[in-house]
Design an enzyme around this catalytic site. Structure first.
Site, PDB file in Angstrom:
ATOM      1  N   ASP A 124      16.545   2.377   7.256  1.00 39.49           N
ATOM      2  CA  ASP A 124      16.396   1.464   6.123  1.00 39.49           C
ATOM      3  C   ASP A 124      17.707   1.272   5.368  1.00 39.49           C
ATOM      4  O   ASP A 124      17.960   0.206   4.810  1.00 39.49           O
ATOM      5  CB  ASP A 124      15.296   1.939   5.183  1.00 39.49           C
ATOM      6  CG  ASP A 124      13.904   1.673   5.739  1.00 39.49           C
ATOM      7  OD1 ASP A 124      13.785   1.008   6.789  1.00 39.49           O
ATOM      8  OD2 ASP A 124      12.925   2.127   5.118  1.00 39.49           O
ATOM      9  N   TYR A 139      -2.257   1.138   6.552  1.00 35.04           N
ATOM     10  CA  TYR A 139      -1.980  -0.235   6.967  1.00 35.04           C
ATOM     11  C   TYR A 139      -3.010  -0.632   8.020  1.00 35.04           C
ATOM     12  O   TYR A 139      -3.136   0.034   9.038  1.00 35.04           O
ATOM     13  CB  TYR A 139      -0.634  -0.369   7.680  1.00 35.04           C
ATOM     14  CG  TYR A 139       0.566   0.283   7.084  1.00 35.04           C
ATOM     15  CD1 TYR A 139       1.628  -0.497   6.628  1.00 35.04           C
ATOM     16  CD2 TYR A 139       0.705   1.671   7.030  1.00 35.04           C
ATOM     17  CE1 TYR A 139       2.779   0.081   6.135  1.00 35.04           C
ATOM     18  CE2 TYR A 139       1.852   2.252   6.524  1.00 35.04           C
ATOM     19  CZ  TYR A 139       2.885   1.455   6.088  1.00 35.04           C
ATOM     20  OH  TYR A 139       4.026   2.026   5.593  1.00 35.04           O
ATOM     21  N   ARG A 160      10.065   2.839   1.515  1.00 38.08           N
ATOM     22  CA  ARG A 160       9.938   2.376   2.904  1.00 38.08           C
ATOM     23  C   ARG A 160       9.981   0.858   2.889  1.00 38.08           C
ATOM     24  O   ARG A 160       9.170   0.220   2.240  1.00 38.08           O
ATOM     25  CB  ARG A 160       8.624   2.867   3.519  1.00 38.08           C
ATOM     26  CG  ARG A 160       8.544   4.382   3.656  1.00 38.08           C
ATOM     27  CD  ARG A 160       7.216   4.783   4.299  1.00 38.08           C
ATOM     28  NE  ARG A 160       7.042   6.203   4.341  1.00 38.08           N
ATOM     29  CZ  ARG A 160       7.262   6.970   5.425  1.00 38.08           C
ATOM     30  NH1 ARG A 160       7.675   6.427   6.545  1.00 38.08           N
ATOM     31  NH2 ARG A 160       7.063   8.272   5.367  1.00 38.08           N
ATOM     32  N   HIS A 163      10.073  -4.174   5.632  1.00 43.13           N
ATOM     33  CA  HIS A 163       9.879  -4.305   7.072  1.00 43.13           C
ATOM     34  C   HIS A 163       8.997  -5.499   7.413  1.00 43.13           C
ATOM     35  O   HIS A 163       8.179  -5.926   6.607  1.00 43.13           O
ATOM     36  CB  HIS A 163       9.207  -3.044   7.629  1.00 43.13           C
ATOM     37  CG  HIS A 163       9.959  -1.790   7.345  1.00 43.13           C
ATOM     38  ND1 HIS A 163       9.322  -0.618   7.032  1.00 43.13           N
ATOM     39  CD2 HIS A 163      11.276  -1.515   7.316  1.00 43.13           C
ATOM     40  CE1 HIS A 163      10.220   0.334   6.836  1.00 43.13           C
ATOM     41  NE2 HIS A 163      11.419  -0.187   6.989  1.00 43.13           N
ATOM     42  N   LYS A 200      -1.406  -7.810   7.543  1.00 43.74           N
ATOM     43  CA  LYS A 200      -1.790  -6.450   7.185  1.00 43.74           C
ATOM     44  C   LYS A 200      -2.688  -6.458   5.957  1.00 43.74           C
ATOM     45  O   LYS A 200      -2.581  -7.336   5.106  1.00 43.74           O
ATOM     46  CB  LYS A 200      -0.557  -5.611   6.830  1.00 43.74           C
ATOM     47  CG  LYS A 200       0.460  -5.487   7.921  1.00 43.74           C
ATOM     48  CD  LYS A 200       1.687  -4.767   7.397  1.00 43.74           C
ATOM     49  CE  LYS A 200       2.795  -4.819   8.408  1.00 43.74           C
ATOM     50  NZ  LYS A 200       4.070  -4.407   7.830  1.00 43.74           N
ATOM     51  N   ASN A 249      -2.514   2.154  10.735  1.00 46.52           N
ATOM     52  CA  ASN A 249      -1.394   3.087  10.607  1.00 46.52           C
ATOM     53  C   ASN A 249      -1.530   3.817   9.277  1.00 46.52           C
ATOM     54  O   ASN A 249      -2.123   3.289   8.335  1.00 46.52           O
ATOM     55  CB  ASN A 249      -0.055   2.335  10.622  1.00 46.52           C
ATOM     56  CG  ASN A 249       0.129   1.514  11.870  1.00 46.52           C
ATOM     57  OD1 ASN A 249      -0.255   1.913  12.955  1.00 46.52           O
ATOM     58  ND2 ASN A 249       0.717   0.351  11.725  1.00 46.52           N
TER      59      ASN A 249
END
Length: 181
Positions: free
Chosen positions: A170, A132, A59, A62, A72, A49
């Protein structure tokens, strides 16, 4: 390649070997056999990603849970971010502990984020391109998150909160105390 332990169990900082000369730089961003040799990690990554963010975009935090949890390897292709992870594995001795590191297009560091970790980042440059590498496919029904300002985690983003740029999603994430892992 150098692989260094972080203060969080199983979370690793990867420092690739960079070859530089008058033309620029070259580096391997991923080499499965070398990573396994240096770290013992032999994950099979199935999805890559990439996100592009502007200065002040935060961000996270998550994660994917259950059978769709993701390991990851994250890195910055362009720009600079403060990358933050939190160990969300109740059985871990570093449960609820956080770690942050600057990832940018100069140090070229990568962070290995195991399954069971929350992850987020804050863009510190005009623009960042963030990559990612995931060992499991994204599954919308298995996504979760924790607020960036969770008082229990007390993450120091070292940035004025009024300047954060957050998605509506978020902004509505729950606190750690309000979720079951």
């Amino acid at each position: 390649m150098q692989v260094e332990k972080t203060p969080l169990n199983d979370c690793l900082l990867i420092k690739p070997t960079v070859f530089e000369d008058h033309r620029g730089v070259f580096l391997e961003t991923y080499h499965r056999k070398r990573l396994a040799e240096f770290s013992g990690i032999d994950a099979e990554f199935v999805q890559d990603n990439q996100s592009v963010s502007h200065f002040g975009v935060l961000r996270g935090l998550h994660f994917q849970h259950g059978e769709h949890a993701q390991t990851k390897i994250v890195r910055v292709i362009h720009g600079k971010v403060l990358d933050v992870v939190v160990d969300l594995r109740p059985e871990s001795s570093t449960y609820k502990k956080t770690f942050s590191v600057i990832l940018d297009d100069e140090n070229l560091y990568q962070l290995y984020v195991p399954k069971g970790f929350g992850h987020g980042f804050l863009t510190l440059s005009e623009k960042s391109v963030f990559s990612y590498k995931c060992d499991n496919y994204y599954t919308p029904g298995s996504e979760g998150g924790i607020r960036y300002d969770d008082p229990e985690l007390a993450i120091n983003w070292n940035f004025p909160e009024e300047e954060f740029i957050l998605s509506e999603k978020d902004k509505k994430l729950p606190f750690l105390k309000d979720i079951s892992l």
